[in-house]
Scaffold this motif. Structure first.
Motif, PDB file in Angstrom:
ATOM      1  N   MET A  83      32.445  33.735  46.616  1.00 36.86           N
ATOM      2  CA  MET A  83      33.616  34.299  45.953  1.00 36.86           C
ATOM      3  C   MET A  83      33.344  35.776  45.672  1.00 36.86           C
ATOM      4  SD  MET A  83      35.561  32.866  42.561  1.00 36.86           S
ATOM      5  CE  MET A  83      35.566  31.198  43.223  1.00 36.86           C
ATOM      6  N   LYS A  84      34.001  36.650  46.426  1.00 37.74           N
ATOM      7  CA  LYS A  84      33.787  38.086  46.302  1.00 37.74           C
ATOM      8  C   LYS A  84      34.618  38.635  45.148  1.00 37.74           C
ATOM      9  CE  LYS A  84      32.199  41.985  48.222  1.00 37.74           C
ATOM     10  NZ  LYS A  84      32.285  42.773  46.979  1.00 37.74           N
ATOM     11  N   GLN A  85      34.012  39.534  44.385  1.00 39.72           N
ATOM     12  CA  GLN A  85      34.751  40.145  43.286  1.00 39.72           C
ATOM     13  C   GLN A  85      35.938  40.942  43.815  1.00 39.72           C
ATOM     14  OE1 GLN A  85      32.394  42.131  40.289  1.00 39.72           O
ATOM     15  NE2 GLN A  85      34.096  43.495  39.784  1.00 39.72           N
ATOM     16  N   ILE A  86      37.056  40.860  43.110  1.00 35.74           N
ATOM     17  CA  ILE A  86      38.287  41.541  43.503  1.00 35.74           C
ATOM     18  C   ILE A  86      38.632  42.601  42.471  1.00 35.74           C
ATOM     19  CG2 ILE A  86      40.775  41.260  43.892  1.00 35.74           C
ATOM     20  CD1 ILE A  86      40.122  38.320  44.708  1.00 35.74           C
ATOM     21  N   THR A  87      38.919  43.809  42.951  1.00 36.25           N
ATOM     22  CA  THR A  87      39.430  44.875  42.096  1.00 36.25           C
ATOM     23  C   THR A  87      40.914  45.033  42.389  1.00 36.25           C
ATOM     24  OG1 THR A  87      37.291  46.022  42.122  1.00 36.25           O
ATOM     25  CG2 THR A  87      39.228  47.311  41.467  1.00 36.25           C
ATOM     26  N   LYS A  88      41.742  44.741  41.413  1.00 37.40           N
ATOM     27  CA  LYS A  88      43.183  44.763  41.636  1.00 37.40           C
ATOM     28  C   LYS A  88      43.696  46.186  41.848  1.00 37.40           C
ATOM     29  CE  LYS A  88      45.524  41.514  41.276  1.00 37.40           C
ATOM     30  NZ  LYS A  88      45.936  40.564  42.341  1.00 37.40           N
ATOM     31  N   LEU A  89      44.614  46.317  42.806  1.00 40.06           N
ATOM     32  CA  LEU A  89      45.311  47.572  43.047  1.00 40.06           C
ATOM     33  C   LEU A  89      46.565  47.629  42.180  1.00 40.06           C
ATOM     34  CD1 LEU A  89      45.134  47.580  46.955  1.00 40.06           C
ATOM     35  CD2 LEU A  89      43.632  48.811  45.374  1.00 40.06           C
ATOM     36  N   LYS A  90      47.272  48.735  42.272  1.00 45.80           N
ATOM     37  CA  LYS A  90      48.564  48.839  41.602  1.00 45.80           C
ATOM     38  C   LYS A  90      49.515  47.830  42.225  1.00 45.80           C
ATOM     39  CE  LYS A  90      52.259  52.162  40.565  1.00 45.80           C
ATOM     40  NZ  LYS A  90      52.755  53.544  40.781  1.00 45.80           N
ATOM     41  N   GLU A  91      50.276  47.135  41.391  1.00 53.80           N
ATOM     42  CA  GLU A  91      51.187  46.122  41.924  1.00 53.80           C
ATOM     43  C   GLU A  91      52.314  46.779  42.729  1.00 53.80           C
ATOM     44  OE1 GLU A  91      53.738  43.914  39.205  1.00 53.80           O
ATOM     45  OE2 GLU A  91      53.313  45.390  37.653  1.00 53.80           O
ATOM     46  N   CYS A 114      40.380  34.514  48.544  1.00 54.94           N
ATOM     47  CA  CYS A 114      39.843  34.785  47.206  1.00 54.94           C
ATOM     48  C   CYS A 114      38.791  33.777  46.775  1.00 54.94           C
ATOM     49  CB  CYS A 114      40.979  34.815  46.182  1.00 54.94           C
ATOM     50  SG  CYS A 114      41.871  33.246  46.015  1.00 54.94           S
ATOM     51  N   TYR A 115      38.765  32.598  47.401  1.00 45.36           N
ATOM     52  CA  TYR A 115      37.804  31.578  47.005  1.00 45.36           C
ATOM     53  C   TYR A 115      36.726  31.332  48.060  1.00 45.36           C
ATOM     54  CZ  TYR A 115      41.122  30.504  43.242  1.00 45.36           C
ATOM     55  OH  TYR A 115      41.945  30.596  42.148  1.00 45.36           O
ATOM     56  N   CYS A 116      37.101  30.948  49.258  1.00 46.34           N
ATOM     57  CA  CYS A 116      36.087  30.556  50.252  1.00 46.34           C
ATOM     58  C   CYS A 116      35.568  31.724  51.080  1.00 46.34           C
ATOM     59  CB  CYS A 116      36.623  29.461  51.168  1.00 46.34           C
ATOM     60  SG  CYS A 116      37.871  30.028  52.362  1.00 46.34           S
ATOM     61  N   MET A 117      36.272  32.859  51.088  1.00 44.80           N
ATOM     62  CA  MET A 117      35.875  34.083  51.807  1.00 44.80           C
ATOM     63  C   MET A 117      36.057  33.983  53.316  1.00 44.80           C
ATOM     64  SD  MET A 117      32.454  35.306  49.715  1.00 44.80           S
ATOM     65  CE  MET A 117      31.536  33.797  50.093  1.00 44.80           C
ATOM     66  N   ARG A 118      36.819  32.994  53.794  1.00 45.26           N
ATOM     67  CA  ARG A 118      37.105  32.983  55.231  1.00 45.26           C
ATOM     68  C   ARG A 118      38.115  34.084  55.543  1.00 45.26           C
ATOM     69  NH1 ARG A 118      39.735  27.231  56.497  1.00 45.26           N
ATOM     70  NH2 ARG A 118      38.494  26.632  54.699  1.00 45.26           N
ATOM     71  N   GLN A 134      20.378  49.375  53.551  1.00 43.83           N
ATOM     72  CA  GLN A 134      21.423  49.704  54.523  1.00 43.83           C
ATOM     73  C   GLN A 134      22.216  48.460  54.916  1.00 43.83           C
ATOM     74  OE1 GLN A 134      19.032  51.541  57.572  1.00 43.83           O
ATOM     75  NE2 GLN A 134      19.189  53.577  56.669  1.00 43.83           N
ATOM     76  N   GLU A 135      21.517  47.362  55.125  1.00 39.34           N
ATOM     77  CA  GLU A 135      22.192  46.105  55.453  1.00 39.34           C
ATOM     78  C   GLU A 135      23.078  45.642  54.297  1.00 39.34           C
ATOM     79  OE1 GLU A 135      21.737  43.823  58.527  1.00 39.34           O
ATOM     80  OE2 GLU A 135      21.687  45.970  58.950  1.00 39.34           O
ATOM     81  N   LEU A 136      22.561  45.766  53.085  1.00 35.54           N
ATOM     82  CA  LEU A 136      23.339  45.374  51.914  1.00 35.54           C
ATOM     83  C   LEU A 136      24.614  46.199  51.818  1.00 35.54           C
ATOM     84  CD1 LEU A 136      23.550  43.692  49.317  1.00 35.54           C
ATOM     85  CD2 LEU A 136      22.212  45.462  48.155  1.00 35.54           C
ATOM     86  N   GLN A 137      24.509  47.495  52.086  1.00 34.59           N
ATOM     87  CA  GLN A 137      25.684  48.368  52.042  1.00 34.59           C
ATOM     88  C   GLN A 137      26.731  47.940  53.056  1.00 34.59           C
ATOM     89  OE1 GLN A 137      26.380  50.792  49.913  1.00 34.59           O
ATOM     90  NE2 GLN A 137      28.308  51.298  50.899  1.00 34.59           N
ATOM     91  N   VAL A 138      26.282  47.538  54.239  1.00 35.45           N
ATOM     92  CA  VAL A 138      27.204  47.081  55.289  1.00 35.45           C
ATOM     93  C   VAL A 138      27.993  45.862  54.820  1.00 35.45           C
ATOM     94  CG1 VAL A 138      27.320  45.970  57.567  1.00 35.45           C
ATOM     95  CG2 VAL A 138      25.937  48.037  57.243  1.00 35.45           C
ATOM     96  N   TRP A 139      27.292  44.907  54.225  1.00 34.84           N
ATOM     97  CA  TRP A 139      27.942  43.664  53.808  1.00 34.84           C
ATOM     98  C   TRP A 139      28.785  43.828  52.553  1.00 34.84           C
ATOM     99  CZ3 TRP A 139      28.435  39.231  56.483  1.00 34.84           C
ATOM    100  CH2 TRP A 139      27.631  39.060  57.607  1.00 34.84           C
ATOM    101  N   TYR A 158      32.638  35.526  54.558  1.00 34.80           N
ATOM    102  CA  TYR A 158      31.488  34.916  53.880  1.00 34.80           C
ATOM    103  C   TYR A 158      30.429  35.966  53.502  1.00 34.80           C
ATOM    104  CZ  TYR A 158      33.930  31.220  56.311  1.00 34.80           C
ATOM    105  OH  TYR A 158      34.917  30.409  56.807  1.00 34.80           O
ATOM    106  N   CYS A 159      30.884  37.180  53.216  1.00 33.91           N
ATOM    107  CA  CYS A 159      29.978  38.303  52.969  1.00 33.91           C
ATOM    108  C   CYS A 159      29.038  38.071  51.795  1.00 33.91           C
ATOM    109  CB  CYS A 159      30.762  39.589  52.771  1.00 33.91           C
ATOM    110  SG  CYS A 159      32.046  39.499  51.493  1.00 33.91           S
ATOM    111  N   LEU A 160      29.450  37.274  50.815  1.00 34.19           N
ATOM    112  CA  LEU A 160      28.608  37.092  49.638  1.00 34.19           C
ATOM    113  C   LEU A 160      27.308  36.365  49.971  1.00 34.19           C
ATOM    114  CD1 LEU A 160      28.505  37.816  46.669  1.00 34.19           C
ATOM    115  CD2 LEU A 160      29.518  35.588  46.143  1.00 34.19           C
TER     116      LEU A 160
END
Length: 222
Positions: free
Chosen positions: A1-9, A48-52, A191-196, A207-209
């Motif tokens: 489950m990747k963290q989400i930063t909400k944009l302007k609606e 938002c849940y499984c990251m597919r 560097q790998e961490l930054q890519v993912w 499935y980046c997490l």
């Protein structure tokens, strides 16, 4: 489950909400499409849940998820911070094969992809078989993973296992190449961490997490 930063609606959602008798079920199609595009953009085109991966032409492959369900939280049905983009979760298949919002139905979650303190990303661990579990062996979190969202269904475990294996093999190869050169190896891990952690053309890798967890663990041990 990747963290989400909400944009302007989207303005169209704001305008719809201002209408008398506005509800989620009577959102105009154009407004719902704009809403979906916004959700996909902030989530990097993953569920938002499984990251597919949720494809570009999202409508047939995506649901607008109410984190707090409409059944029990009618006042939040048009609240943008309560809306997430979810895959269809094998809708129409037997219950044991359903995942994410489709499996969740009106259940309540405490793990929230919008949380920052702590980040939802810090709540999970993954093993080499692709199994997802609570990093602190929290029974409530494990129940939400396994029962409420069914995120350890075999096809999801297989997909995460593949990511785990790919990252593991890249690390093993680099470890051999940079033998006795720890600074270079640590630089590679970062560097790998930054890519993912980053989006490419607006998209996270599916499935980046799994990779983020594995690489972060490796960095801590080096």
């Amino acid at each position: 489950m990747k963290q989400i930063t909400k944009l302007k609606e989207p303005n169209s959602l704001l305008q719809h909400r201002a209408q008398q008798f506005a509800a989620f079920d009577n959102i105009p199609n154009a407004t719902k499409e704009e809403l979906k595009e916004n959700l996909l953009s902030e989530q990097g085109h993953i569920c938002c849940y499984c990251m597919r991966r949720i494809p570009e032409n999202s409508s047939p492959y995506m649901k607008v998820e109410h984190y707090k369900c409409q059944e029990h939280f009618q006042d939040l049905q048009l609240d943008y911070r309560n809306l997430l983009g979810a895959c269809t979760g094998n809708e129409g298949h037997p219950k044991k094969l359903q995942t994410c919002d489709t499996q969740k139905s009106s259940e309540t979650l405490t793990i929230n992809p919008l949380n920052t303190n702590p980040s939802c990303e810090t709540l999970f661990k993954f093993n080499s078989e692709g199994e997802m579990s609570s990093i602190s062996d929290d029974e409530a979190v494990d129940r939400q993973i396994n029962t409420v969202l069914n995120l350890n269904m075999q096809s999801l475990k297989d997909a995460r296992k593949e990511v785990y294996y790919v990252v593991q093999e890249r690390i093993r190869a680099e470890s051999k190449r940079t033998k006795n050169d720890k600074p270079s190896f640590v630089r590679f891990l970062n560097q790998e961490l930054q890519v993912w952690q980053s989006k490419t053309e607006g998209k996270y890798r599916p499935y980046c997490l799994v990779a983020i967890y594995y690489l972060t663990k490796k960095l801590k041990s080096n």
